[in-house]
Design a protein around this motif. Structure first.
Motif, PDB file in Angstrom:
ATOM      1  N   PHE A 152       0.881  -1.056   0.053  1.00 48.68           N
ATOM      2  CA  PHE A 152       0.012   0.007   0.092  1.00 48.68           C
ATOM      3  C   PHE A 152       0.975   1.212   0.043  1.00 48.68           C
ATOM      4  N   CYS A 153       1.900   1.328   0.848  1.00 50.74           N
ATOM      5  CA  CYS A 153       2.922   2.341   0.804  1.00 50.74           C
ATOM      6  C   CYS A 153       3.302   2.650  -0.583  1.00 50.74           C
ATOM      7  N   ILE A 154       3.889   1.587  -0.951  1.00 48.54           N
ATOM      8  CA  ILE A 154       4.611   1.681  -2.324  1.00 48.54           C
ATOM      9  C   ILE A 154       3.433   2.159  -3.527  1.00 48.54           C
ATOM     10  N   LEU A 155       2.440   1.835  -3.542  1.00 49.58           N
ATOM     11  CA  LEU A 155       1.355   2.094  -4.472  1.00 49.58           C
ATOM     12  C   LEU A 155       1.103   3.625  -4.334  1.00 49.58           C
ATOM     13  N   LEU A 156       0.978   4.072  -2.942  1.00 52.70           N
ATOM     14  CA  LEU A 156       0.789   5.312  -2.684  1.00 52.70           C
ATOM     15  C   LEU A 156       1.635   6.166  -3.149  1.00 52.70           C
ATOM     16  N   PHE A 157       2.897   5.791  -2.762  1.00 51.59           N
ATOM     17  CA  PHE A 157       4.230   6.689  -3.437  1.00 51.59           C
ATOM     18  C   PHE A 157       4.106   6.827  -4.853  1.00 51.59           C
ATOM     19  N   LEU A 158       3.881   5.765  -5.407  1.00 52.79           N
ATOM     20  CA  LEU A 158       3.925   5.879  -6.940  1.00 52.79           C
ATOM     21  C   LEU A 158       2.843   6.648  -7.447  1.00 52.79           C
ATOM     22  N   ILE A 159       1.582   6.759  -6.727  1.00 47.13           N
ATOM     23  CA  ILE A 159       0.428   7.561  -7.226  1.00 47.13           C
ATOM     24  C   ILE A 159       0.961   9.117  -6.816  1.00 47.13           C
ATOM     25  N   ILE A 160       1.510   9.446  -5.870  1.00 49.62           N
ATOM     26  CA  ILE A 160       1.938  10.625  -5.375  1.00 49.62           C
ATOM     27  C   ILE A 160       3.023  11.044  -6.660  1.00 49.62           C
ATOM     28  N   PHE A 161       3.778  10.104  -6.976  1.00 50.75           N
ATOM     29  CA  PHE A 161       4.995  10.620  -7.721  1.00 50.75           C
ATOM     30  C   PHE A 161       4.486  10.920  -9.458  1.00 50.75           C
ATOM     31  N   VAL A 162       3.375  10.033  -9.734  1.00 52.14           N
ATOM     32  CA  VAL A 162       2.692  10.164 -10.836  1.00 52.14           C
ATOM     33  C   VAL A 162       2.100  11.623 -11.240  1.00 52.14           C
ATOM     34  N   VAL A 163       1.282  12.015 -10.057  1.00 58.23           N
ATOM     35  CA  VAL A 163       0.723  13.211  -9.801  1.00 58.23           C
ATOM     36  C   VAL A 163       1.697  14.223  -9.959  1.00 58.23           C
ATOM     37  N   VAL A 164       2.899  14.271  -9.291  1.00 59.66           N
ATOM     38  CA  VAL A 164       3.719  15.420  -9.285  1.00 59.66           C
ATOM     39  C   VAL A 164       4.171  15.409 -10.764  1.00 59.66           C
TER      40      VAL A 164
END
Length: 285
Positions: free
Chosen positions: A266-278
């Motif tokens: 979940f943490c990795i997926l959340l990090f990837l989502i934030i990274f994509v949004v940025v």
């Protein structure tokens, strides 16, 4: 057999029904054997009580050849009953039960049956010893009487040989002595016949006691096997409990590992989502 039957697994039902039927037959057979052993133990106990009552009449005014024959017949039939009961007790150990709890319950039931049977057989052996001892006392007294009668006959015979020519009244007395000696001789023969008969009874009783000693050895083997099986059952139950505890611990560890792995994902997926949004925001600006 259709594919749907295979898919639903209905083809296994007949075999399961057969297994259930076989287990039911085995259970009924086991219960019948237990009931038969219990019945015979009760029957032996009643027979021993009857024999004990009759043995108490030996060497009394009620002592007759019929009484002694009845005692011998009951002892013989009781010994045969003891033999068949021993064989059935052995057969009980052949019944197998996969369920540990039921297997342990059966072994405990068999132990109680064996203990009850051992007790009545021991009582039977004791009353046989009492009967043999009472009969032996009679034989000793009869032998002593025969010795005394034999001495009297010898003494009368010597008096007859040393006598001088007798008068008429003395001849009559001598004739009376001959009659008395004849009666005494018959008494000796009768007592000797009784002695032989009683000795035969003693030999038969002692042979029965020897047979019971062999049965006691068999019972000792049965008790040892039953205790060994109970110990194995206890060990298996404890082993199953330990394995279940270890399995529970392993499941708990696996659940904890799975929970941590899911949290990490979940943490990795959340990090990837934030990274994509940025990245998208940077591209737009």
């Amino acid at each position: 057999m259709s594919f749907n039957d295979l898919e639903r697994g209905t083809f296994t039902q007949p075999s399961l029904a057969l297994n259930a039927s076989a287990q039911t037959d085995e259970e009924r057979h086991y219960k019948r054997t237990v009931q038969e052993v219990s019945r015979k133990v009760f029957q032996i106990n009643a027979s021993v009580g009857n024999i004990r009552q009759q043995v108490g009449q030996l060497n009394t005014s009620r002592d007759t050849s019929r009484l002694r024959q009845d005692i011998q017949n009951k002892m013989e039939s009781t010994r045969e009953l003891v033999k068949t009961t021993t064989a059935e007790l052995k057969a009980l150990s052949d019944f197998q039960q996969t369920n540990p709890n039921k297997r342990r319950a059966r072994r405990l039931e068999q132990q109680k049956l064996t203990a009850d049977f051992h007790r009545v057989v021991e009582q039977f052996q004791n009353i046989q010893r009492v009967s043999a001892e009472v009969t032996r006392e009679f034989v000793d007294r009869a032998r002593h009487a025969v010795h005394l009668q034999t001495d009297d006959m010898l003494a009368e015979g010597m008096d007859h040989e040393e006598s001088t020519p007798l008068l008429a009244n003395q001849q009559q007395q001598q004739q009376q002595r001959r009659v008395e000696l004849s009666v005494l001789d018959n008494d000796i023969e009768y007592n000797e016949a009784l002695i032989n008969e009683r000795e035969s009874e003693i030999n038969e009783i002692e042979q029965g006691i020897v047979e019971l000693n062999e049965i006691f050895r068999d019972l000792g083997t049965i008790v040892t096997e039953q205790q060994s099986l109970l110990d194995n059952i206890e060990t298996n139950v404890q082993s199953v409990g330990n394995n279940a505890a270890r399995a529970s611990e392993q499941l708990s560890s696996a659940n904890e590992y799975q929970r941590r792995a899911n949290k990490t994902k979940f943490c990795i997926l959340l990090f990837l989502i934030i990274f994509v949004v940025v990245l998208v925001l940077i591209a737009i600006s």
